[in-house]
Design a protein around this motif. Structure first.
Motif, PDB file in Angstrom:
ATOM      1  N   ASP A   8       0.801  -1.223   0.000  1.00  0.00           N
ATOM      2  CA  ASP A   8       0.000   0.000   0.000  1.00  0.00           C
ATOM      3  C   ASP A   8       0.833   1.272   0.000  1.00  0.00           C
ATOM      4  O   ASP A   8       0.316   2.342  -0.332  1.00  0.00           O
ATOM      5  CB  ASP A   8      -0.969   0.003   1.188  1.00  0.00           C
ATOM      6  CG  ASP A   8      -0.253   0.059   2.526  1.00  0.00           C
ATOM      7  OD1 ASP A   8       0.760  -0.647   2.688  1.00  0.00           O
ATOM      8  OD2 ASP A   8      -0.710   0.808   3.409  1.00  0.00           O
ATOM      9  N   GLU A   9       2.090   1.196   0.375  1.00  0.00           N
ATOM     10  CA  GLU A   9       2.963   2.369   0.282  1.00  0.00           C
ATOM     11  C   GLU A   9       3.349   2.519  -1.181  1.00  0.00           C
ATOM     12  O   GLU A   9       4.254   1.845  -1.684  1.00  0.00           O
ATOM     13  CB  GLU A   9       4.202   2.198   1.155  1.00  0.00           C
ATOM     14  CG  GLU A   9       3.897   2.114   2.647  1.00  0.00           C
ATOM     15  CD  GLU A   9       5.168   1.923   3.463  1.00  0.00           C
ATOM     16  OE1 GLU A   9       6.207   2.506   3.098  1.00  0.00           O
ATOM     17  OE2 GLU A   9       5.111   1.172   4.448  1.00  0.00           O
ATOM     18  N   SER A  30      -0.381  -4.071  -6.985  1.00  0.00           N
ATOM     19  CA  SER A  30      -1.656  -3.747  -6.350  1.00  0.00           C
ATOM     20  C   SER A  30      -1.356  -2.963  -5.084  1.00  0.00           C
ATOM     21  O   SER A  30      -0.381  -3.245  -4.388  1.00  0.00           O
ATOM     22  CB  SER A  30      -2.441  -5.014  -6.002  1.00  0.00           C
ATOM     23  OG  SER A  30      -2.779  -5.749  -7.162  1.00  0.00           O
ATOM     24  N   TYR A  31      -2.244  -2.001  -4.761  1.00  0.00           N
ATOM     25  CA  TYR A  31      -1.995  -1.124  -3.614  1.00  0.00           C
ATOM     26  C   TYR A  31      -2.932  -1.386  -2.438  1.00  0.00           C
ATOM     27  O   TYR A  31      -2.913  -0.644  -1.463  1.00  0.00           O
ATOM     28  CB  TYR A  31      -2.123   0.341  -4.054  1.00  0.00           C
ATOM     29  CG  TYR A  31      -1.183   0.714  -5.182  1.00  0.00           C
ATOM     30  CD1 TYR A  31       0.189   0.814  -4.970  1.00  0.00           C
ATOM     31  CD2 TYR A  31      -1.670   0.955  -6.466  1.00  0.00           C
ATOM     32  CE1 TYR A  31       1.054   1.161  -6.006  1.00  0.00           C
ATOM     33  CE2 TYR A  31      -0.822   1.293  -7.501  1.00  0.00           C
ATOM     34  CZ  TYR A  31       0.539   1.391  -7.269  1.00  0.00           C
ATOM     35  OH  TYR A  31       1.386   1.719  -8.307  1.00  0.00           O
ATOM     36  N   ASP A  32      -3.745  -2.425  -2.516  1.00  0.00           N
ATOM     37  CA  ASP A  32      -4.621  -2.790  -1.399  1.00  0.00           C
ATOM     38  C   ASP A  32      -4.864  -4.285  -1.436  1.00  0.00           C
ATOM     39  O   ASP A  32      -4.612  -4.956  -2.449  1.00  0.00           O
ATOM     40  CB  ASP A  32      -5.945  -2.016  -1.460  1.00  0.00           C
ATOM     41  CG  ASP A  32      -6.763  -2.359  -2.694  1.00  0.00           C
ATOM     42  OD1 ASP A  32      -7.445  -3.392  -2.676  1.00  0.00           O
ATOM     43  OD2 ASP A  32      -6.693  -1.608  -3.689  1.00  0.00           O
ATOM     44  N   GLY A  33      -5.366  -4.827  -0.330  1.00  0.00           N
ATOM     45  CA  GLY A  33      -5.534  -6.259  -0.222  1.00  0.00           C
ATOM     46  C   GLY A  33      -6.593  -6.836  -1.136  1.00  0.00           C
ATOM     47  O   GLY A  33      -6.442  -7.945  -1.648  1.00  0.00           O
ATOM     48  N   GLY A  56      -8.285  -2.471   3.175  1.00  0.00           N
ATOM     49  CA  GLY A  56      -9.278  -3.317   2.528  1.00  0.00           C
ATOM     50  C   GLY A  56      -9.265  -4.744   3.040  1.00  0.00           C
ATOM     51  O   GLY A  56     -10.292  -5.272   3.471  1.00  0.00           O
ATOM     52  N   MET A  57      -8.111  -5.373   3.010  1.00  0.00           N
ATOM     53  CA  MET A  57      -7.927  -6.726   3.508  1.00  0.00           C
ATOM     54  C   MET A  57      -6.454  -6.893   3.838  1.00  0.00           C
ATOM     55  O   MET A  57      -5.592  -6.601   3.010  1.00  0.00           O
ATOM     56  CB  MET A  57      -8.361  -7.758   2.458  1.00  0.00           C
ATOM     57  CG  MET A  57      -8.160  -9.204   2.893  1.00  0.00           C
ATOM     58  SD  MET A  57      -8.583 -10.398   1.565  1.00  0.00           S
ATOM     59  CE  MET A  57     -10.347 -10.111   1.407  1.00  0.00           C
ATOM     60  N   ASN A  58      -6.139  -7.338   5.044  1.00  0.00           N
ATOM     61  CA  ASN A  58      -4.719  -7.450   5.399  1.00  0.00           C
ATOM     62  C   ASN A  58      -4.067  -8.636   4.697  1.00  0.00           C
ATOM     63  O   ASN A  58      -4.746  -9.534   4.177  1.00  0.00           O
ATOM     64  CB  ASN A  58      -4.526  -7.519   6.920  1.00  0.00           C
ATOM     65  CG  ASN A  58      -5.072  -8.800   7.526  1.00  0.00           C
ATOM     66  OD1 ASN A  58      -4.731  -9.902   7.110  1.00  0.00           O
ATOM     67  ND2 ASN A  58      -5.929  -8.650   8.545  1.00  0.00           N
TER      68      ASN A  58
END
Length: 225
Positions: A8-9, A30-33, A56-58
């Motif tokens: 995500d960073e 991808s920037y989120d789970g 979003g999702m870890n």
């Protein structure tokens, strides 16, 4: 080789993507789970670099979902945490390795190489061999008995895919997914153009191997009879 980076960073994710591309990997980011899981579920990746702390999702939940759905792509967890419990939890959920931030680029690349050992004979971490035909990542070239020829990035990636799956027919759809991505609108004639280039380059160094066409299916790398 195709790598998925889920981080995500954005600055770090883009930097990792650029480093991997410079090392001849094909990379999606991808920037989120949630989007990371969606991409990873395609099963087209040779390795997934997965951060634990994601919106979003870890990462642990992403990992659990992948393994529950029989997606066996090797997963390298990235985490800023140093607690032993977090590492144990990740490994127990199906991770193949972990790396704690901050990390050294060389170690990241070494761990990815360890997780993506290929089916072709590995001479060293940057060379792949098929019956004496040598593919060299350092020089982006293919060599036969002292004669070598440079390859473009896409040529190299297709050749690596063929050598990594010797004598196995690779469907055109699979080649597109692995080299261009599963959402790509690349057409089959693009592959045919690169295969033609590769055949000419193999002929230019008198390599006794050939890229065979399985009509209507795909291609395979074979020793000349």
């Amino acid at each position: 080789m195709k790598i998925l980076v889920v981080e995500d960073e954005m600055q770090l994710a883009d930097a990792l993507s650029e480093i991997l591309k410079r090392n001849m990997y094909s990379v999606d980011t991808s920037y989120d789970g949630i989007s990371g899981l969606d991409n990873a579920m395609t099963g087209i990746y040779d390795c997934i670099v997965l951060d634990i702390m994601l919106p979003g999702m870890n990462g642990i939940d992403v990992l659990r979902n992948l393994r529950a759905n029989k997606v066996n792509s090797p997963v390298l967890l990235l985490t800023a945490r140093s607690e032993v419990e977090d590492k144990i939890n990740g490994l127990d959920c199906g991770a193949d390795d972990y790396l704690t931030k901050p990390f050294i680029t060389g170690e990241l690349l070494a761990r990815i190489r360890a997780l993506t050992r290929r089916k072709g004979e590995i001479v060293d971490d940057n060379k792949l061999d098929f019956n004496g035909l040598m593919l060299n990542k350092d020089t982006c070239s293919v060599m036969w008995e002292g004669n070598d020829v440079k390859l473009s990035l896409k040529e190299f990636q297709i050749m690596e895919l063929l050598i990594s799956n010797p004598r196995r027919i690779l469907p055109k759809e699979r080649i597109i997914e692995k080299i261009w991505g599963y959402e790509s609108d690349v057409e089959y004639n693009n592959i045919e153009v690169y295969i033609s280039f590769l055949r000419k380059k193999l002929a230019s160094i008198s390599a006794p191997v050939q890229i065979k066409t399985a009509r209507g299916i795909g291609y395979s790398l074979e020793q000349e009879e």
